[in-house]
Scaffold this active site. Structure first.
Site, PDB file in Angstrom:
ATOM      1  N   GLU A 288     -80.191  22.972  28.996  1.00  0.00           N
ATOM      2  CA  GLU A 288     -80.294  24.134  28.122  1.00  0.00           C
ATOM      3  C   GLU A 288     -79.140  25.074  28.504  1.00  0.00           C
ATOM      4  O   GLU A 288     -79.330  26.085  29.190  1.00  0.00           O
ATOM      5  CB  GLU A 288     -81.666  24.768  28.263  1.00  0.00           C
ATOM      6  CG  GLU A 288     -82.759  23.802  27.828  1.00  0.00           C
ATOM      7  CD  GLU A 288     -84.171  24.254  28.152  1.00  0.00           C
ATOM      8  OE1 GLU A 288     -84.350  25.401  28.607  1.00  0.00           O
ATOM      9  OE2 GLU A 288     -85.096  23.451  27.956  1.00  0.00           O
TER      10      GLU A 288
ATOM     11  N   ARG B  47     -73.858  66.485   6.313  1.00  0.00           N
ATOM     12  CA  ARG B  47     -73.299  65.962   5.072  1.00  0.00           C
ATOM     13  C   ARG B  47     -73.423  64.437   4.976  1.00  0.00           C
ATOM     14  O   ARG B  47     -73.605  63.885   3.889  1.00  0.00           O
ATOM     15  CB  ARG B  47     -71.822  66.362   4.995  1.00  0.00           C
ATOM     16  CG  ARG B  47     -71.203  66.159   3.652  1.00  0.00           C
ATOM     17  CD  ARG B  47     -69.734  66.517   3.556  1.00  0.00           C
ATOM     18  NE  ARG B  47     -69.138  67.146   4.701  1.00  0.00           N
ATOM     19  CZ  ARG B  47     -67.877  66.962   5.098  1.00  0.00           C
ATOM     20  NH1 ARG B  47     -67.098  66.138   4.408  1.00  0.00           N
ATOM     21  NH2 ARG B  47     -67.376  67.571   6.136  1.00  0.00           N
TER      22      ARG B  47
ATOM     23  N   ASN C 155     -92.949  25.709  22.109  1.00  0.00           N
ATOM     24  CA  ASN C 155     -91.572  25.601  21.624  1.00  0.00           C
ATOM     25  C   ASN C 155     -91.378  26.416  20.352  1.00  0.00           C
ATOM     26  O   ASN C 155     -91.212  25.860  19.267  1.00  0.00           O
ATOM     27  CB  ASN C 155     -91.233  24.129  21.345  1.00  0.00           C
ATOM     28  CG  ASN C 155     -90.157  23.615  22.273  1.00  0.00           C
ATOM     29  OD1 ASN C 155     -89.111  24.236  22.411  1.00  0.00           O
ATOM     30  ND2 ASN C 155     -90.427  22.490  22.909  1.00  0.00           N
TER      31      ASN C 155
ATOM     32  N   HIS D 154     -94.627  26.182  33.413  1.00  0.00           N
ATOM     33  CA  HIS D 154     -93.871  27.056  32.516  1.00  0.00           C
ATOM     34  C   HIS D 154     -94.507  28.442  32.375  1.00  0.00           C
ATOM     35  O   HIS D 154     -93.846  29.374  31.894  1.00  0.00           O
ATOM     36  CB  HIS D 154     -93.746  26.410  31.132  1.00  0.00           C
ATOM     37  CG  HIS D 154     -92.726  25.308  31.070  1.00  0.00           C
ATOM     38  ND1 HIS D 154     -92.644  24.321  32.019  1.00  0.00           N
ATOM     39  CD2 HIS D 154     -91.740  25.042  30.170  1.00  0.00           C
ATOM     40  CE1 HIS D 154     -91.665  23.484  31.708  1.00  0.00           C
ATOM     41  NE2 HIS D 154     -91.084  23.913  30.581  1.00  0.00           N
TER      42      HIS D 154
ATOM     43  N   TYR E 109     -70.522  66.815   9.632  1.00  0.00           N
ATOM     44  CA  TYR E 109     -70.857  65.418   9.320  1.00  0.00           C
ATOM     45  C   TYR E 109     -72.342  65.122   9.541  1.00  0.00           C
ATOM     46  O   TYR E 109     -72.950  64.348   8.795  1.00  0.00           O
ATOM     47  CB  TYR E 109     -70.049  64.467  10.198  1.00  0.00           C
ATOM     48  CG  TYR E 109     -68.598  64.319   9.828  1.00  0.00           C
ATOM     49  CD1 TYR E 109     -68.001  65.101   8.846  1.00  0.00           C
ATOM     50  CD2 TYR E 109     -67.807  63.372  10.482  1.00  0.00           C
ATOM     51  CE1 TYR E 109     -66.665  64.962   8.518  1.00  0.00           C
ATOM     52  CE2 TYR E 109     -66.465  63.214  10.161  1.00  0.00           C
ATOM     53  CZ  TYR E 109     -65.901  64.017   9.189  1.00  0.00           C
ATOM     54  OH  TYR E 109     -64.578  63.868   8.879  1.00  0.00           O
TER      55      TYR E 109
ATOM     56  N   PHE F 215     -85.520  25.615  17.586  1.00  0.00           N
ATOM     57  CA  PHE F 215     -86.158  26.607  18.460  1.00  0.00           C
ATOM     58  C   PHE F 215     -85.179  27.651  18.978  1.00  0.00           C
ATOM     59  O   PHE F 215     -85.587  28.628  19.615  1.00  0.00           O
ATOM     60  CB  PHE F 215     -86.787  25.890  19.663  1.00  0.00           C
ATOM     61  CG  PHE F 215     -85.830  24.932  20.325  1.00  0.00           C
ATOM     62  CD1 PHE F 215     -84.760  25.381  21.069  1.00  0.00           C
ATOM     63  CD2 PHE F 215     -85.993  23.560  20.165  1.00  0.00           C
ATOM     64  CE1 PHE F 215     -83.864  24.503  21.657  1.00  0.00           C
ATOM     65  CE2 PHE F 215     -85.095  22.670  20.752  1.00  0.00           C
ATOM     66  CZ  PHE F 215     -84.031  23.147  21.504  1.00  0.00           C
TER      67      PHE F 215
ATOM     68  N   TYR G  77     -89.651  11.724  23.206  1.00  0.00           N
ATOM     69  CA  TYR G  77     -89.555  12.968  23.967  1.00  0.00           C
ATOM     70  C   TYR G  77     -90.815  13.812  23.819  1.00  0.00           C
ATOM     71  O   TYR G  77     -91.293  14.059  22.709  1.00  0.00           O
ATOM     72  CB  TYR G  77     -88.348  13.795  23.501  1.00  0.00           C
ATOM     73  CG  TYR G  77     -88.241  15.137  24.211  1.00  0.00           C
ATOM     74  CD1 TYR G  77     -87.914  15.188  25.557  1.00  0.00           C
ATOM     75  CD2 TYR G  77     -88.511  16.328  23.546  1.00  0.00           C
ATOM     76  CE1 TYR G  77     -87.833  16.401  26.231  1.00  0.00           C
ATOM     77  CE2 TYR G  77     -88.441  17.559  24.207  1.00  0.00           C
ATOM     78  CZ  TYR G  77     -88.098  17.581  25.557  1.00  0.00           C
ATOM     79  OH  TYR G  77     -88.035  18.780  26.207  1.00  0.00           O
TER      80      TYR G  77
END
Length: 513
Positions: A418, A287, A198, A85, A284, A332, A55
């Site tokens: 994915e 405090r 990646n 990409h 509050y 990843f 791969y």
């Protein structure tokens, strides 16, 4: 500010990341790292020559991983991967974020687990040292497989393509900027495209930068809270250490200790300890200040632990193991980082929300214990800080929206290969906006509390809160008729964001926790 101190690429610290990202620090890939990269590269080249599909070496990517790529097309495979990409869109990401991303990717390459050639990593080193910054865009990363689109824009620069910002911040064609800097682009070889993109480097870089900002802002929150407690004639008795020990959260104790130091020797506080005060308890927002600011600190400590683990990780897919195996994995995925980025946004929203409530109390005659309405010079003619609180309220409402977690979302991609993504990049981007909002909210509280402290004259504030008041008065005038308020708010924002407010206070109190 440019700093030429060199960071050795290896075991980086948070300070190293901030140094390179924000101060333009230089980097150096060590000879040991070069040797590690060369060794793992040999294994990748063996696979590239093999008939066995591997791969990212001899196959396509994502849902196209089933296609075996002919050796003659593998260089084109890497170019095509990066060009396709590099699909980011929207506004440019800040230079400090891109430099952090580049540094962290270089660190992973230097581990020898990615299989890149040393010369490819050296180009990334040269880009950082020449302060050439690839143009990376706001949108495009799903946080799985890592920050693909942002890192692809960086990889495109390594190839000599796309656009960059040069050392002066000018937008330039990449080839032109590289030639001027004497940097030779590379033609990516087998697997190098994947190795460059990646990773979780973008979201991690933004997390580390956020932690640096929050260390300053959480101290600032204690300073502005102390100023408000004093201005509202509150008590510091609730911050006593023996009370804090009953609930031993470390952040809470640190915040309470800060409040005690800040309020020590306050003449304003002493002025209402004569038995005339009939209040049993403060609200509050006064405090419980250390409980909220302390919880935020503890959240940041947890986030820092995640970031420390990520900073020593080697994230790529596939990875080259020391025994020579090249294995696919899921490291990843950005979930660990995405979760804490979202968690921090929740803490930021809550700290800001409490600060806004304290500001509002100082402006309301029914709750401010003797201060003029809206701290105005002549209420009715003047509006004082009425609309400054509106600005705070608008920001706090936005921070509540930004606290909605990005990491709870997922959207499938790559033809369902994915099918679950982290959205960690989105969590990081919104945290940056949250930090900007908190900075502004705390600045307005500081500005308002300073005015209220001046109006308590002739009683003087504590030395610690007085130092904060003096630092602000160096750029913002004291009470008087209404004047253009926006520049004064912005001056307070600069004082807070730069860390100068904390520095001024610590010269009196000593280091705050």
């Amino acid at each position: 500010m440019i700093d030429n101190e060199v960071v050795q690429i290896g075991d980086l610290t948070f300070a190293d990341v901030v140094h390179v990202a924000r101060r333009g620090g230089r980097v150096h890939v060590t000879e040991d790292a070069i040797a590690e990269m060369a060794a793992s590269r040999g294994r990748i080249e063996e696979l590239a020559e093999s008939d066995t599909p591997s791969y990212g070496v001899s196959t396509g990517f994502g849902a196209l991983a089933t296609r075996h790529i002919d050796p003659g097309l593998r260089a084109q495979l890497q170019r095509s991967l990066i060009r396709s990409h590099a699909a980011g869109n929207g506004p440019e990401v800040e230079t400090e974020v891109v430099r952090a991303l580049m540094l962290l990717r270089l660190r992973t390459l230097a581990t020898g687990h990615t299989g890149v050639r040393p010369k490819t990593a050296k180009v990334l080193e040269s880009l950082l040292n020449a302060r050439i910054t690839p143009v990376v865009h706001e949108y495009g990363s799903l946080g799985c497989s890592g920050d693909l689109a942002p890192l692809s824009h960086v990889a495109l620069t390594i190839m000599g393509e796309g656009q960059v910002r040069d050392e002066k911040g000018e937008l330039r064609p990449t080839g032109e900027a590289l030639e001027e800097a004497g940097i030779e682009p590379v033609e990516l070889a087998a697997k190098e495209g994947l190795a460059l993109i990646n990773g979780t480097d973008g979201m991690l870089g933004m997390l580390i930068l956020a932690l640096a900002d929050l260390a300053n802002l959480f101290k600032t929150a204690d300073i502005s809270a102390a100023m408000s407690v004093e201005a509202l004639l509150g008590t510091d008795a609730v911050f006593a250490d023996d009370l804090q020990k009953l609930r031993p959260h470390p952040g809470q104790r640190a915040s309470a200790a800060n409040l005690r130091a800040l309020l020590k020797d306050s003449a304003i506080m002493a002025s209402h300890r004569d038995g005339s005060c009939t209040r049993v308890q403060d609200a509050y927002s006064l405090r419980c200040a250390p409980q909220v600011a302390g919880a935020a600190r503890d959240t940041a400590d947890h986030a820092a632990l995640v970031a420390e683990r990520e900073l020593v990780s080697a994230i790529d897919n596939p990875v080259v193991l020391r025994d020579g195996r090249v294995e696919s994995n899921g490291n990843f995925h950005g979930a660990p980082v995405g979760y804490v980025l979202d968690f921090l946004a929740i803490a930021v929203a809550d700290v800001a929300s409490m600060a806004e409530r304290r500001t509002d109390r100082m402006l309301d005659v029914a709750r401010s214990h003797g201060l003029p309405a809206f701290l105005a010079h002549d209420p009715g003619v003047d509006s004082g800080h009425m609309i400054a609180q509106y600005t705070q309220a608008a920001i706090v409402s936005e921070l509540k929206r930004l606290a909605v977690p990005a990491s709870a979302d997922s959207i499938p991609s790559s033809a369902m290969q994915e099918d679950h993504v982290s959205m960690g990049w989105s969590a990081a981007r919104k945290l940056r906006r949250s930090i900007d909002g908190l900075t502004r909210v705390l600045a307005i509280e500081t500005l308002t509390a300073a005015r209220a402290l001046d109006l308590r004259a002739p009683h003087r504030p504590a030395p610690g809160t007085g130092a904060a008041l003096a630092a602000l008065r160096a750029s913002v005038a004291g009470p008087g008729p209404d004047r253009f308020l926006a520049p004064e708010i912005e001056a307070a924002v600069r004082l807070v964001a730069s860390g100068a407010l904390v520095e001024a206070v610590e010269t009196v109190t000593g280091p705050l926790g």
